[in-house]
Design a protein around this motif. Structure first.
Motif, PDB file in Angstrom:
ATOM      1  N   ASP A   1       0.700  -1.251  -0.095  1.00 41.12           N
ATOM      2  CA  ASP A   1      -0.139   0.086   0.005  1.00 41.12           C
ATOM      3  C   ASP A   1       0.764   1.227  -0.107  1.00 41.12           C
ATOM      4  OD1 ASP A   1      -2.453  -1.441  -0.179  1.00 41.12           O
ATOM      5  OD2 ASP A   1      -2.757  -1.164   2.092  1.00 41.12           O
ATOM      6  N   SER A   2       1.925   1.087   0.758  1.00 39.43           N
ATOM      7  CA  SER A   2       3.000   2.287   1.045  1.00 39.43           C
ATOM      8  C   SER A   2       3.503   2.639  -0.675  1.00 39.43           C
ATOM      9  CB  SER A   2       3.936   2.108   1.948  1.00 39.43           C
ATOM     10  OG  SER A   2       4.916   3.130   1.854  1.00 39.43           O
ATOM     11  N   LEU A   3       3.826   1.618  -1.057  1.00 43.55           N
ATOM     12  CA  LEU A   3       4.486   1.404  -2.496  1.00 43.55           C
ATOM     13  C   LEU A   3       3.344   2.242  -3.557  1.00 43.55           C
ATOM     14  CD1 LEU A   3       6.392  -1.887  -2.760  1.00 43.55           C
ATOM     15  CD2 LEU A   3       7.439   0.488  -2.676  1.00 43.55           C
ATOM     16  N   ILE A   4       2.388   1.579  -3.583  1.00 42.70           N
ATOM     17  CA  ILE A   4       1.124   2.214  -4.392  1.00 42.70           C
ATOM     18  C   ILE A   4       0.922   3.697  -4.167  1.00 42.70           C
ATOM     19  CG2 ILE A   4      -1.245   2.328  -4.999  1.00 42.70           C
ATOM     20  CD1 ILE A   4      -1.245  -0.912  -4.359  1.00 42.70           C
ATOM     21  N   THR A   5       0.906   4.040  -2.778  1.00 39.27           N
ATOM     22  CA  THR A   5       0.718   5.497  -2.530  1.00 39.27           C
ATOM     23  C   THR A   5       1.738   6.416  -3.105  1.00 39.27           C
ATOM     24  OG1 THR A   5      -0.458   4.947  -0.718  1.00 39.27           O
ATOM     25  CG2 THR A   5       0.338   7.230  -0.582  1.00 39.27           C
ATOM     26  N   GLY A   6       3.104   5.765  -2.916  1.00 37.61           N
ATOM     27  CA  GLY A   6       4.067   6.608  -3.586  1.00 37.61           C
ATOM     28  C   GLY A   6       4.166   7.005  -4.999  1.00 37.61           C
ATOM     29  N   ILE A   7       3.893   5.604  -5.896  1.00 40.00           N
ATOM     30  CA  ILE A   7       3.838   5.911  -7.129  1.00 40.00           C
ATOM     31  C   ILE A   7       2.701   6.699  -7.546  1.00 40.00           C
ATOM     32  CG2 ILE A   7       2.810   4.349  -9.340  1.00 40.00           C
ATOM     33  CD1 ILE A   7       5.822   3.893  -8.360  1.00 40.00           C
ATOM     34  N   ASP A   8       1.387   6.759  -6.880  1.00 36.72           N
ATOM     35  CA  ASP A   8       0.499   7.580  -7.220  1.00 36.72           C
ATOM     36  C   ASP A   8       0.926   9.121  -7.163  1.00 36.72           C
ATOM     37  OD1 ASP A   8      -1.615   5.847  -7.706  1.00 36.72           O
ATOM     38  OD2 ASP A   8      -2.484   5.557  -5.793  1.00 36.72           O
ATOM     39  N   LYS A   9       1.544   9.450  -6.002  1.00 38.76           N
ATOM     40  CA  LYS A   9       2.025  10.700  -6.027  1.00 38.76           C
ATOM     41  C   LYS A   9       3.110  10.991  -7.100  1.00 38.76           C
ATOM     42  CE  LYS A   9       4.475  14.003  -2.638  1.00 38.76           C
ATOM     43  NZ  LYS A   9       5.271  14.345  -3.763  1.00 38.76           N
ATOM     44  N   GLN A  10       3.980  10.182  -7.450  1.00 30.97           N
ATOM     45  CA  GLN A  10       4.890  10.403  -8.532  1.00 30.97           C
ATOM     46  C   GLN A  10       4.102  10.728  -9.998  1.00 30.97           C
ATOM     47  OE1 GLN A  10       8.016   7.436  -8.834  1.00 30.97           O
ATOM     48  NE2 GLN A  10       8.152   7.179  -6.470  1.00 30.97           N
ATOM     49  N   ILE A  11       2.965   9.832 -10.003  1.00 28.04           N
ATOM     50  CA  ILE A  11       2.248   9.926 -11.329  1.00 28.04           C
ATOM     51  C   ILE A  11       1.702  11.267 -11.379  1.00 28.04           C
ATOM     52  CG2 ILE A  11       0.240   9.046 -12.386  1.00 28.04           C
ATOM     53  CD1 ILE A  11       0.975   6.176 -11.807  1.00 28.04           C
ATOM     54  N   ASN A  12       0.867  11.674 -10.286  1.00 30.59           N
ATOM     55  CA  ASN A  12       0.283  13.015 -10.063  1.00 30.59           C
ATOM     56  C   ASN A  12       1.316  14.140 -10.235  1.00 30.59           C
ATOM     57  OD1 ASN A  12      -2.193  11.803  -9.572  1.00 30.59           O
ATOM     58  ND2 ASN A  12      -2.420  11.981  -7.244  1.00 30.59           N
ATOM     59  N   ASP A  13       2.506  14.089  -9.788  1.00 24.18           N
ATOM     60  CA  ASP A  13       3.332  15.014  -9.991  1.00 24.18           C
ATOM     61  C   ASP A  13       3.696  15.317 -11.259  1.00 24.18           C
ATOM     62  OD1 ASP A  13       3.373  15.772  -7.147  1.00 24.18           O
ATOM     63  OD2 ASP A  13       5.269  14.557  -6.769  1.00 24.18           O
ATOM     64  N   GLN A  14       4.095  14.098 -11.879  1.00 26.34           N
ATOM     65  CA  GLN A  14       4.361  14.335 -13.577  1.00 26.34           C
ATOM     66  C   GLN A  14       3.149  14.603 -14.333  1.00 26.34           C
ATOM     67  OE1 GLN A  14       7.305  13.510 -15.170  1.00 26.34           O
ATOM     68  NE2 GLN A  14       8.077  13.254 -13.192  1.00 26.34           N
ATOM     69  N   LYS A  15       1.928  14.359 -13.943  1.00 25.35           N
ATOM     70  CA  LYS A  15       0.699  14.863 -14.892  1.00 25.35           C
ATOM     71  C   LYS A  15       0.709  16.212 -14.572  1.00 25.35           C
ATOM     72  CE  LYS A  15      -2.142  10.668 -15.037  1.00 25.35           C
ATOM     73  NZ  LYS A  15      -3.245   9.951 -14.792  1.00 25.35           N
TER      74      LYS A  15
END
Length: 341
Positions: free
Chosen positions: A170-184
């Motif tokens: 869950d922590s990894l998914i949350t981190g990836i979501d943040k990176q995706i949102n930042d890139q978007k």
């Protein structure tokens, strides 16, 4: 025999009396169940309402973030336009003060200046297009990585794994979501900036074409600068008015979103307060019920103990009665035997 029957009857009555007094607190349990059901229903209503408000608040925050990004971008654009207007004024002042060559040579210098501006903007545009391609690739890779972690989470769910096993994924998914949102967010900014740079290049081409046309029309340098400056000033003022209008609309929408967010946050705070109050009442009611149940249990235990003592007393009485009867019977038998002798 009559004494024996009487003692047995008394003993049986005492036992029945003792059993009859051993009541179960069914009424209290029923009341407690009803209260719990009522509180659970109320609590579920508050929880659902709060969750719904949480979703609306998050949507409003996302809209506000997007509005702020647009406003910030337009503010930068407005600053650029104001700088352009100031530059036009400076150029005209220089022409009037004879600080710029009044001949065609001065106009050619202006053409070269515009050409240099275009090349700089084109270079910046090419770099940003490369950044856009890179951001797209990063988003694609991050979404593929997220899909892997999501699959791992599904496997854990299917296996019925304990909550602790979900923490890392869950922590990894949350981190990836943040990176995706930042890139978007970065990609959105780059696309806006690219559009603006394309517009700047088009404007420079238009200015250079206008200057070239005026040179071919044998305009004097003074007249070329005057017309060019007036055209550029009109264009920038028109663009500034458009930006101001768009900014005004965005600021109004931002104000409306802030007002909605404030109302929704207030509603959530009120519901949270009511839920906390309900939880407090529930704990208080539970404590009262537990106290009543404890007191009833104590009364029950005291009643059982008392009944045991009563039964013991009756048993002792019956045994004593039986002993008296036995002694009486033996004495009577001896007396009858002595009489016969």
């Amino acid at each position: 025999m009559k004494i024996t029957k009487l003692a047995a009857f008394i003993l049986l009555s005492a036992i029945i009396f003792a059993c009859g007094k051993s009541e179960s607190p069914a009424g209290i349990e029923k009341f407690q169940t009803e209260q719990n059901d009522k509180q659970i229903t109320q609590n579920e209503g508050y929880v659902e309402s709060i969750q719904s408000l949480d979703s609306e608040i998050e949507n409003l925050k996302a809209l506000l973030y997007a509005k702020r990004e647009q406003i910030d971008f337009l503010m930068l654009k407005k600053d650029s336009i104001l700088k352009g207007l100031n530059q036009v004024k400076i150029s005209m002042d220089q022409v009037n003060e004879k600080k710029i060559d009044p001949g065609i040579k001065g106009v050619n210098l202006k053409l070269d200046e515009l050409k240099g501006q275009k090349e700089n903007i084109q270079e910046q545009l090419n770099l940003q297009k490369q950044e856009i391609l890179l951001a797209d690739k990063k988003i694609t890779l991050q979404e593929e990585e997220k899909a892997v972690y999501t699959s791992q989470r599904k496997v854990l769910w299917d296996k019925g794994a304990p909550p602790t096993d979900f923490e890392k994924v869950d922590s990894l998914i949350t981190g990836i979501d943040k990176q995706i949102n930042d890139q978007k967010a970065r990609l959105k900014y780059l696309n806006r900036s690219t559009t603006d740079l394309d517009e700047q290049i088009a404007n420079i081409d238009e200015q250079r074409n206008s200057l070239s046309t005026k040179i071919r029309s044998n305009y004097s340098a003074q007249k070329i600068y005057e017309e060019f400056s007036n055209e550029e000033k009109a264009r920038l003022e028109k663009k500034l008015a458009s930006v101001d209008e768009e900014l005004s609309t965005l600021l109004t929408e931002q104000e409306d979103l802030n007002r909605q967010l404030s109302l929704q946050t207030g509603d959530k705070s009120y519901l949270q307060l009511k839920q906390d109050e309900l939880d407090g009442n529930k704990r208080l009611e539970q404590a009262k019920l537990e106290n009543i149940a404890f007191e009833n249990q104590q009364l029950k235990e005291e009643r059982v103990e008392r009944n045991k003592k009563i039964i013991m007393v009756f048993i002792i009485i019956v045994i004593a009665g039986l002993l008296v009867f036995a002694l009486y019977y033996i004495g009577k038998k001896r007396k009858s035997k002595n009489v016969k002798q």
